[in-house]
Design a protein around this motif. Structure first.
Motif, PDB file in Angstrom:
ATOM      1  N   VAL A 394     -10.751  -6.597   5.908  1.00 19.84           N
ATOM      2  CA  VAL A 394     -11.659  -6.882   7.027  1.00 19.84           C
ATOM      3  C   VAL A 394     -13.049  -7.044   6.440  1.00 19.84           C
ATOM      4  N   ALA A 395     -13.600  -8.244   6.546  1.00 17.90           N
ATOM      5  CA  ALA A 395     -14.933  -8.551   6.004  1.00 17.90           C
ATOM      6  C   ALA A 395     -14.997  -8.247   4.510  1.00 17.90           C
ATOM      7  N   GLY A 396     -13.888  -8.465   3.797  1.00 14.82           N
ATOM      8  CA  GLY A 396     -13.856  -8.242   2.367  1.00 14.82           C
ATOM      9  C   GLY A 396     -13.532  -6.831   1.949  1.00 14.82           C
ATOM     10  N   TYR A 397     -13.340  -5.918   2.886  1.00 13.34           N
ATOM     11  CA  TYR A 397     -13.033  -4.523   2.574  1.00 13.34           C
ATOM     12  C   TYR A 397     -11.544  -4.258   2.820  1.00 13.34           C
ATOM     13  N   PRO A 398     -10.849  -3.671   1.856  1.00 11.62           N
ATOM     14  CA  PRO A 398      -9.438  -3.338   2.096  1.00 11.62           C
ATOM     15  C   PRO A 398      -9.322  -2.175   3.075  1.00 11.62           C
ATOM     16  N   VAL A 399      -8.411  -2.317   4.026  1.00 12.79           N
ATOM     17  CA  VAL A 399      -8.190  -1.269   5.023  1.00 12.79           C
ATOM     18  C   VAL A 399      -6.716  -0.923   5.048  1.00 12.79           C
ATOM     19  N   VAL A 400      -6.419   0.250   5.548  1.00 15.39           N
ATOM     20  CA  VAL A 400      -5.052   0.720   5.664  1.00 15.39           C
ATOM     21  C   VAL A 400      -4.774   1.102   7.103  1.00 15.39           C
ATOM     22  N   GLY A 401      -3.491   1.153   7.420  1.00 19.74           N
ATOM     23  CA  GLY A 401      -3.077   1.529   8.766  1.00 19.74           C
ATOM     24  C   GLY A 401      -2.666   0.315   9.575  1.00 19.74           C
ATOM     25  N   VAL A 402      -1.427   0.325  10.063  1.00 17.41           N
ATOM     26  CA  VAL A 402      -0.916  -0.773  10.890  1.00 17.41           C
ATOM     27  C   VAL A 402      -0.159  -0.181  12.077  1.00 17.41           C
TER      28      VAL A 402
END
Length: 592
Positions: A394-402
């Motif tokens: 998101v906006a170049g930042y890796p995120v976790v959780g789906v």
């Protein structure tokens, strides 16, 4: 070179402070007026007062004599280097005492004779006197009469004199030659000339330097206590000492330069370090702010995904509920009509409505008996949050959780690979089960319970153990090793339901036996004419030969295997063990 300190201060007017050792005392200017400015050169770094009998330590730092006496020793060496406990303070002035300098923390040794043997800092005395003169609230009193305001100072006596005592001082025979200077002139000049006097012989100036004792003495001390010692005028000895000090100080200039460069490098490095740390800290803060915004955005996306799933499942449930209510109403209406017809209808009425009633009930029974409506898509237990799985960027930042909202549909699961159709005796077989949801999409994750059973169709006690490996992406690897050939009934279940194509028939073929003989035209030719040669084709040579020959009885009429008589070169050996041989050549046929 040691020097002897001057005589104590003369007195001032009211509210006199303790003597500082430079001939100056002053009145209290305030409640804490006895405390000087800590940044002044005339102030002791320990007691924070003007110097009182200032002494120079070996590390060239100056403190009051009494302040040095109060320092706690951490090492005391007695005679022959024997250690003495620091608590035995009564022995401090009898042995070499080591203390820590309060300024630089250096280990310094005090003289065995005590603190009084340390050299006096006359420069500190000058600073104390000048500091006192420059203070606005300083009111000096005459050291002789103690009443009048001091206006002059005798350099030799180090006494502050009023106008009357100054005139008397100049008229006396012993002090006629003394140099008296006005305090205002000293204040304007900013320098106080020091004349050292002997403590043992008052009024005698310290004019000689004893080379043997390394101390300054007066003439009377030289004739009495230093008889036979080599003494020289203080001016000459001071000139030699000054030249030696000047040479040593000059030799230290390169070292000072290196130290200054090293210190500058350290300061620059600290500045660069701070600059770099500030820049990195700014990056960290910017990253944290951006990451926080990305996480907040990802949270909103997850919540929106969850809301979309809720609406989708609600619509599915609403549609299924409407269908079930309609089916229930239709079924109940038909059953009620049939019951009322049977209960209240006449024979003619029953016969008249029999056909339409039966058709209706049969259609309803057929509809209810068919595949039930799928409600797995609306199963709430299939909705879960997976915090450890990657949510992309998101906006170049890796995120976790789906948000995982898929549920496996056994009817949409498929079996891939030829291992579920045929296998070989004693060989490992493999195939893959691909789980899909109600929309036919791959599940994308594992965790489902997959059950596999493989049983021989004719021998129910003959079962094949199957191993299931969860690949974590919605696919499951199944492996098995059959020990007996034949047809097997295999079924695969997910959520206790058969997948598409289950159960299916698994055919296990017998192990292939390789030929051990020779593919030839006849055993007679292959053995080099040996009459004892035998062949698996069953042919025989005339005249009692055991082997076969071209066109003779039992010969297949073409090339064949000597081990089993098969005329197909790329085939499985089906014969038993037959050996053909002679002294020169042997043909063997052995079952695999």
């Amino acid at each position: 070179m040691s020097v002897i300190s001057e005589k104590p201060f003369p007195a001032q007017k009211a509210d006199i402070l303790p003597d500082t050792g430079c001939g100056v005392q002053q009145k209290h200017a305030a409640a804490d007026g006895d405390v000087a400015f800590t940044g002044s050169k005339a102030v002791c770094r320990v007691c924070k007062h003007f110097y009182r009998d200032p002494k120079i330590l070996p590390c060239l730092h100056t403190f009051c004599a009494e302040c040095i006496r109060q320092l706690e020793p951490f090492s005391v060496l007695g005679i022959n280097g024997k250690s003495i406990f620091p608590e035995e303070s009564y022995l401090r002035d009898q042995h070499t005492v080591t203390v820590l300098c309060p300024e630089c923390d250096s280990e310094v040794d005090l003289p065995p004779s005590g603190v009084d043997a340390l050299p006096t800092d006359h420069l500190a005395l000058d600073e104390v006197f000048l500091e006192s003169l420059l203070k606005e609230d300083c009111e000096l009193v005459c050291d002789l009469c103690g009443e009048g305001d001091a206006e002059s100072r005798c350099e030799l006596c180090c006494a502050n004199l009023c106008e009357f005592c100054c005139q008397a001082h100049r008229r006396q025979k012993k002090t006629l030659s003394h140099w008296v200077e006005r305090l205002q002139d000293l204040k304007a000049r900013g320098h106080v000339p020091q004349v050292a006097l002997c403590r043992l012989h008052p009024g005698e100036r310290l004019q000689l330097f004893c080379e043997q004792c390394d101390t300054v003495v007066c003439r009377e001390c030289a004739s009495a206590n230093h008889w036979g010692h080599q003494c020289s005028p203080t001016q000459e000895a001071a000139s030699r000492s000054a030249e030696h000090i000047r040479q040593l100080a000059g030799s230290m200039q390169p070292h000072l330069g290196r130290l200054e460069e090293a210190l500058k490098w350290v300061d620059d490095s600290q500045h660069s370090l701070q600059t770099q740390v500030d820049a990195v800290a700014q990056e960290v803060r910017a990253f944290a702010r951006g990451y926080a915004r990305a996480i907040e955005t990802h949270c909103l996306v997850l919540l929106q995904r969850l809301e979309d799933v809720r609406l989708q499942r609600r619509n599915v449930l609403h549609l299924q509920g409407a269908q079930l209510r309609q089916a229930l109403a239709d079924t109940r209406g038909a059953v009620n009509f049939a019951e009322r017809l049977l209960e209240c209808g006449s024979d003619v009425g029953v016969l008249s409505a029999c056909m339409v009633t039966v058709c209706r009930l049969e259609r309803l029974a057929e509809a209810n008996g068919s595949e039930p409506l799928c409600v797995s898509a609306a199963d709430s237990s299939s909705i879960c949050f997976l915090p450890q799985e990657s949510g992309g960027q998101v906006a170049g930042y890796p995120v976790v959780g789906v948000i995982h909202a898929k549920t496996v549909d056994p009817s949409k699961c498929v079996i891939q690979g030829e291992g579920h159709q045929c296998g070989w005796e004693g060989q490992r077989g493999e195939f893959t089960l691909l789980c899909r949801d109600t929309a036919g999409e791959t599940m994308g994750r594992g965790g489902d319970t997959v059950l596999v059973s493989i049983v021989h169709k004719e021998r129910r006690t003959c079962m094949v153990e199957a191993k299931v490996v969860d690949n974590g992406d919605g696919s499951y690897g199944v492996s098995y090793t059959p020990l007996k050939p034949g047809s097997y009934s295999a079924w695969i279940c997910v959520k206790a339901q058969h997948v598409k194509g289950s159960p299916f028939v698994l055919t296990v073929k017998r192990k292939v036996r390789r030929h051990r003989g020779v593919f030839h035209c006849c055993s007679f030719c292959s053995s080099g004419g040996a009459k004892e040669a035998r062949c698996g084709c069953g042919g025989s040579m005339p005249g009692g030969y055991q082997g076969c020959g071209h066109g003779h009885l039992g010969h297949p009429g073409r090339a064949h295997w000597s081990c089993c008589g098969s005329t197909v070169e790329a085939s499985e050996c089906l014969g038993g063990s037959i050996e053909t041989g002679s002294a020169r050549n042997t043909i063997r046929s052995v079952d695999l």
